[in-house]
Every structure is written in C-alpha cells, then in structure tokens.
Scaffold this active site. Structure first.
Site, PDB file in Angstrom:
ATOM      1  N   LYS A 120       0.794  -1.080   0.018  1.00  0.00           N
ATOM      2  CA  LYS A 120       0.073   0.037   0.070  1.00  0.00           C
ATOM      3  C   LYS A 120       0.727   1.268   0.024  1.00  0.00           C
ATOM      4  O   LYS A 120       0.521   2.200  -0.342  1.00  0.00           O
ATOM      5  CB  LYS A 120      -0.918  -0.035   1.209  1.00  0.00           C
ATOM      6  N   GLU A 131     -10.040   5.697   2.935  1.00  0.00           N
ATOM      7  CA  GLU A 131     -10.702   4.726   3.353  1.00  0.00           C
ATOM      8  C   GLU A 131      -9.690   3.476   3.731  1.00  0.00           C
ATOM      9  O   GLU A 131      -8.866   3.348   3.146  1.00  0.00           O
ATOM     10  CB  GLU A 131     -11.940   3.895   2.594  1.00  0.00           C
ATOM     11  N   SER A 171       1.838  -9.778  -0.964  1.00  0.00           N
ATOM     12  CA  SER A 171       1.463  -8.283  -0.657  1.00  0.00           C
ATOM     13  C   SER A 171       1.715  -7.654   0.738  1.00  0.00           C
ATOM     14  O   SER A 171       2.043  -6.554   0.720  1.00  0.00           O
ATOM     15  CB  SER A 171      -0.012  -7.996  -1.078  1.00  0.00           C
TER      16      SER A 171
HETATM   17  C1  LIG Z   1      -1.516  -7.021   2.625  1.00  0.00           C
HETATM   18  C2  LIG Z   1      -2.667  -6.770   1.691  1.00  0.00           C
HETATM   19  N1  LIG Z   1      -2.732  -7.318   0.797  1.00  0.00           N
HETATM   20  C3  LIG Z   1      -4.001  -7.165  -0.381  1.00  0.00           C
HETATM   21  C4  LIG Z   1      -4.796  -6.221   0.123  1.00  0.00           C
HETATM   22  C5  LIG Z   1      -5.759  -6.083  -1.007  1.00  0.00           C
HETATM   23  O1  LIG Z   1      -5.752  -4.846  -1.651  1.00  0.00           O
HETATM   24  P1  LIG Z   1      -5.567  -5.053  -3.327  1.00  0.00           P
HETATM   25  O2  LIG Z   1      -6.505  -6.039  -3.734  1.00  0.00           O
HETATM   26  O3  LIG Z   1      -5.857  -3.456  -3.798  1.00  0.00           O
HETATM   27  O4  LIG Z   1      -4.117  -5.221  -3.448  1.00  0.00           O
HETATM   28  C6  LIG Z   1      -4.671  -5.518   1.182  1.00  0.00           C
HETATM   29  C7  LIG Z   1      -5.826  -4.622   1.752  1.00  0.00           C
HETATM   30  O5  LIG Z   1      -5.937  -4.141   2.747  1.00  0.00           O
HETATM   31  C8  LIG Z   1      -3.713  -5.662   2.084  1.00  0.00           C
HETATM   32  O6  LIG Z   1      -3.466  -5.062   3.447  1.00  0.00           O
END
Ligand SMILES: Cc1ncc(COP(=O)(O)O)c(C=O)c1O
Lengths: 410, 263
Positions: free
Chosen positions: A113, A135, A396
C-alpha cells in the site's frame, strides 16, 4: 524554529529514470477512464470537478521526470525499495514447482500500500492540498496514508468500518500514533464498503483542501489507472528480478490476491506484454470478479456482488483487506478479455497456507496475501500447475496485523 | 417536451412556486397514504426514492430511511407496482442510483417506470459524461431524465447540464450530502441564479431545505424546492401522513405568500 523535514522538491533525483510508455493492455485508459465497458466516473456532479483536477494533476505529474524522481527517491529511502525476490525453496520442493515471492511484506509499513500512497501524497502536495482522506479495510492503507501524511507534513483522516476497527486494533493504534484521525463507520456491513461510502460523502464537503487518497484500483477515473501506475513498480522490479532468476526470463504464472486489485494490477502491469498467465485470487466470500455481475458502485462500473434486486451484498472474508464486494474495473476487463483469470479460495485454505509458508520459508504472510499462496498450493497439488512450472507470487503484506485472528484459530 | 416538464412549466407560468416533496418508497406499510397527503398539501410533483443499499450522496436520514425500507423488503419492482394506477394528479419522479438502473438494463428500467406511470427520473451518480445510455432509454420511454448541477460545476458545464436535462434542472444547494440544515447556504442562491440565467427550464433547488422560511428564501431565485430529509426525519420519528401533510401545507403557504405578498 528550523523545519528539518525533507520536502519532496529538495530530494535528489536519480539520474536514469526512463519514463515508461506502456502500449496495449494495461495502458492509459483515456480521458473517460474506460477499460472496455468498465471504469468511468460515476460520481455525483459535486465530485466531477474534483476528479478532473486529480486527473489533470496526475497526467501532468506522471510525465514530469522531476515528480517521478522524487517518488523514486521516497520509494528507495523511505519505503525500502526495491523489495527482494525470494525463491521459496522448501515449499517449491514440496510442490514440485519453482515459486518466487515478490516481497511486498518487506516494504515499509508492511505492505504494498505504501507504493501507491507515497505517489498520491506527493501528488496532493503538488496540488497544494493539506489533508489526506482515505478509507481502509485491513488498516494497511490507513497506516500507509498516516505514514505518508507524517512524512510530508499533511494531516490525515481515515474512515474504517467498526468491525475492522475491532479486528485490526493494532493498525488502528499505529494510525493514531502516526497522528492520523481514525473515524469508525457504523453503517451497513461496518467494513471496507461502508468505509469507502463514508469517505466519499465526506470528500464532497471538503474538496478544496482535502485530497482523497484511494487505497486500491477502484473508484472514479483516474483512480483505478493512477493507483495501478503507482503499483506498477512491483511488476517492473519483479520483471527485472525474474530475468536474472529464471532461465526462461519470464514466469509461466503471475499470481496475486485481489481485494480491489491493486497489488495484482501493479504486478500484472509489469508482465502485460509477455505470455505469462495471470491469476487473481479472491476470497470465496468476497469474489467480485469471479461471481459478481455488472454494476456501479463508488464511482466506477465493474463487477459487484449483488442480490436479485440489484442491492449490493456484503462480502465476508477472514482477510479484512479482501472484504470488498467488487473488483477494480481493469480486472473486470482483463477477465472479459480472457487475459487474466480469477479464482477463489476459502478461509480454511488461507489459514493453512499462511501457516505452511511460515513453517517452510520463515515468512508469515498477511491473510490477504495467503490467498495467493493457498491457490498455488491447491493448483500444484491438484496438477493444475504442471510440474516444474515457474510461478511469481506477489506477497502483498506481512502477517503481524493478523496475529490476533490467527491466535483464535491455531 | 415530456409530460413532467410541460406540467412544471404550466404551473410556473401560472405564477406558482414549485414544491416537490420526497418519499423513500415502501418506507412504511401505508407509504402510499403519504403521497396522497403530499398532494393534498399542495405538491406540484413527487420524488419517489427507489432505495439503494449504498446511497453515497445521502446523509444519515435518507441512509436510514433506505435501510428501513430495504429491511421491509422494498425493491424497485415492488415500489413501482405500488405506484401503478394511483392517479395522484401530479407527476411522479423516481430517484435512485445507477446500479439499480443498470440491473435490468436502462431500457427495461425506463420502460418499467413508464408502465408504472412515472414521468421523471433522477440518478444521483450519473454525471453528464456517463449519461448517454440512460438518456436515450429514458427518451425512448417518454421519461424525463433530470440532471443535477452543483456549486462546484463551472459555468460552461452548467449550461450543458441545463441543455441536456429534461423535466427540470436539479440544483444541489451545497457541497455535501442530503440532510437537514439550519440555514440555506450562500452557494444555493448563487447556483440557482446562474442556472435561471442560462436556461428557461424549471430549476428546483434541493438538499437541506427544512423550513418554510428556507423554502421561501430559495424561490427568490429558484423556480421551486425539493424537500426530502426533513420529511423522512419526521416519518422515521413516527409522523403520520396527516402530520407530514400539515408540515408541507405550512411550506406551501410560505411559498405562495412569497410569490404573492399582497394577498
Ligand atoms: C496485505 C494486503 N494485501 C492485499 C490487500 C488488498 O488490496 P488490493 O487488492 O488492492 O491489493 C490489502 C488491503 O488491505 C492488504 O492489506
């Protein structure tokens, strides 16, 4: 008193920053922000001018090497980029594939993020805004926003569903420590969907001084495109790292979890011109791309979970960051094109996958990211992934925020 | 010109300030009685909210009303069925969000409005750039698609909105969501004034209008007012059709006095 804070314009600019001009899929969606039939700008008239201002500012900034240089510097010195590409040796051996992990869990604040937020916060300062609105679901975007606000001397207001405030208490505390105001949202499902609605309602009242910092590839144009561009760094780094790590240069599969879809979009973008197969992994209870039907919410047209009357239904996932009933418009388009496919995994598979990655690789992933791991495990064990397949998986985020949830289960 | 616009223009030309009260469809079991009370109190048109699960342009009151109606099982189909054959004598204007218009497709949606005797449509999250498809479907069904203008809309765009809007132009009085306010905002007068200069289409001012005084003040520049949250707040607090009728009658009187101070 001397202000010792580093300002973006004072930052050194790396010399060799190519301005990437992508062609074909995952390129500029044009002035209307359309990805096929999806995307667009379905906002109340009161927000049209504000969205247009963000688009104009982003187009201008993104073609300015100075802006790109400042952002690259912040990503390097503050966020710790580039992030590593880690071969998952033991899990790969168990599964009979080659699994490479793009380690966004190692980025500052613990998830991808921060990539997007540093970009948007720099844009906000360039636009003369003094306050960030956001948000958040899991709280990772909220923490990243609070962090960027502190770094650039802005204030931050973060809307968060009451249910998420409870289950992500650690992140709520982090945001407050960083100086952000956290506003609990008690309407509807009390999760990400309602936090987003409330943030948009608030935005209408303060368009002149606040900048809305959207956390994923969702929302009205230009957000889905802009956030994907800010997350593109994941895919571009991974592309270069795969080129050295893999004999074939490009992996057979590129896999990422999908809430709104920003870590997936950023990863896919780096491989848009290759033959790699894209797989987006959704939560079984929040599978907008997999099970949704065409609709409009939060300013964009895409696929959303809804009932027979057209009311949006509530997503339900163990991972707060995937608790969103829709999916970014570009994912709906990639699905229509057959360029990416979207699959689901259950909460139980996710918990198993998180623990297995922890024990085989010494990496405790965020429950969101564990969705991608769970699919790879299932697909390898079922033979859907051919033996020897090469798989790039974007991890992520890190799992620290989920320890309370895990403690109840294991 | 559609029936809605013809009706509103005739009343305006007769020297009348326009009053369009709002009701969230299916808010109570006897919701249709509120519509009759609106007409008896002197409404010139009635806005019927087709409730949506995620009303991003609505404040707490209409959010709550939508939630209550949906929990009672409200749906577009059921509300339109309730409106069919009512013969209220004033035009009905449906108001909703784009997701519900898209659900069965704009053509089927606008066709269903026509069948139910609804003459106008407001879609809160459908700005000019995205309006083509619905605009066409509404025109084909003989439904007037009224567009919204806001205090943040630059003048050239205001003119384009006024040109493409049908029935009337909905002037959003302030930068915010629906909901009662203590006073009419300064931006309301400015916006209504700009719109009235650029079009002869009826201009209705809405968002926040709660008292007879505010309504009277509003029609010094606008052709009429929309009253929504103030009505829904009362209904959520238990007001009967007669109670709401009395509240609207006072507003009607203030509007009439403002137009004809001599009598
Ligand atoms: C660690 C992590 N991965 C994935 C996501 C999902 O978001 P996105 O689909 O935009 O990557 C989030 C959202 O809060 C997150 O904190």
């Amino acid at each position: 008193m001397t202000d010792l804070r580093l300002r973006p314009r004072d930052l050194p600019r790396p010399r060799d920053l190519p301005i990437v001009r992508p062609a074909g899929t995952m390129s500029d969606p044009g002035p209307r922000g359309k990805f096929g039939d999806h995307g667009g700008r379905y906002v109340p008239e009161s927000l049209v001018a504000a969205c247009q201002e963000v688009e104009d500012a982003f187009r201008d900034a993104w073609s300015d090497p100075g802006f790109r240089g400042s952002l690259a510097t912040l990503l390097a010195v503050h966020a710790g980029r580039p992030t590593a590409l880690t071969p998952a040796w033991r899990l790969s051996a168990e599964l009979g594939i080659t699994l490479l992990l793009k380690r966004e869990d190692l980025a500052h604040t613990g998830s991808h993020k921060i990539n997007n937020v540093l970009g948007q916060a720099l844009l906000a300062t360039r636009m003369g805004r003094t306050r960030l609105l956001a948000e958040t679901g899991a709280g990772q975007h909220g923490v990243a926003t609070a962090t960027a606000a502190a770094l650039l001397g802005l204030s931050a207001t973060v809307f968060m569903g009451e249910r998420d405030v409870e289950r992500q208490a650690l992140n709520v505390f982090r945001m407050r420590v960083l100086g952000a105001e956290v506003v609990p949202v008690g309407t509807g499902s009390r999760t990400l969907k309602d936090a987003t609605s409330e943030a948009m309602r608030h935005w209408v009242t303060c368009v002149d001084d606040a900048y809305y910092c959207m956390g994923s590839v969702v929302g009205p144009h230009p957000y889905p495109w802009m956030v994907r561009e800010f997350q593109r760094v994941i895919g571009e780094e991974a592309r270069g790292q795969c080129a050295t790590e893999l004999r074939t240069g490009v992996p057979d599969y590129v896999v990422a979890c999908v809430g709104g879809g920003s870590n997936a979009a950023g990863t896919f973008a780096g491989f848009a011109d290759t033959a790699a197969q894209f797989v987006g992994v959704e939560a079984a209870g929040g599978a907008g791309a997999t099970e949704g039907r065409t609709g409009v919410l939060h300013g964009f047209r895409s696929r959303f979970l809804q009932d027979d009357d057209g009311q949006i239904t509530e997503a339900e996932s163990i991972a707060a960051g995937l608790d969103y009933p829709g999916v970014g418009p570009e994912h709906a388009y990639l699905r229509d094109l057959g360029r990416a496919r979207y699959v689901t995994v259950t909460d139980a598979e996710v918990v198993d996958a998180a623990l297995r990655l922890a024990r085989t690789e010494g990496i405790l992933p965020a429950l969101e990211s564990a969705h991608a791991v769970a699919w790879v495990i299932r697909a390898a064990e079922s033979g859907e992934l051919p033996p020897g397949a090469t798989v790039l998986l974007t991890l992520s985020g890190r799992g620290d925020k989920d320890t309370a949830t895990l403690m109840e289960l294991v | 010109m559609g029936l809605l616009e013809i009706h509103l223009r005739q009343r305006r030309e007769a020297g009348r300030a326009l009053l369009m009260p709002y009701l969230t469809g299916a808010i109570t079991g006897d919701w249709v009685d509120y519509l009759r009370a609106f007409v008896d109190a002197g409404a010139d048109a009635i806005e019927i909210g087709l409730p949506f699960s995620d009303p991003t342009l609505d404040g707490a009151t209409i959010q709550e009303a939508s939630h209550v109606a949906l929990s009672r099982g409200a749906s577009v189909r059921a509300i339109l069925a309730g409106l069919s054959g009512l013969e209220l004598g004033v035009p009905l204007v449906a108001s909703t969000y784009q997701n519900l218009v898209l659900h069965d497709g704009p053509e089927a949606f606008c066709g269903a409005l026509r069948t139910a005797g609804v003459d106008g449509l407001i879609v809160a999250d459908l700005p000019l750039e995205e309006a083509d498809e619905v605009e066409q479907a509404a025109a084909d069904a003989g439904v007037d698609l009224a567009l919204l203008a806001s205090p943040a809309t630059p003048p050239p765009r205001l003119a384009a909105i006024a040109r493409r809007s049908r029935g009337f132009v909905y002037a959003v009085s302030l930068m915010g969501t629906t909901g009662e306010r203590a006073a009419l905002s300064a931006s309301a007068t400015t916006l209504a004034g700009q719109l009235c200069e650029s079009t002869d289409r009826p201009v209705l001012l809405g968002f926040g209008i709660s008292t007879p005084d505010q309504a009277a003040q509003a029609i010094r520049t606008a052709d009429g007012v929309v009253v929504g949250a103030a009505i829904m707040r009362r209904i959520l607090d238990g007001a009967s059709p007669a109670d709401v009728g009395a509240y609207l009658a006072a507003m009607r009187q203030a509007l009439d006095q403002e137009r004809e101070p001599a009598s």
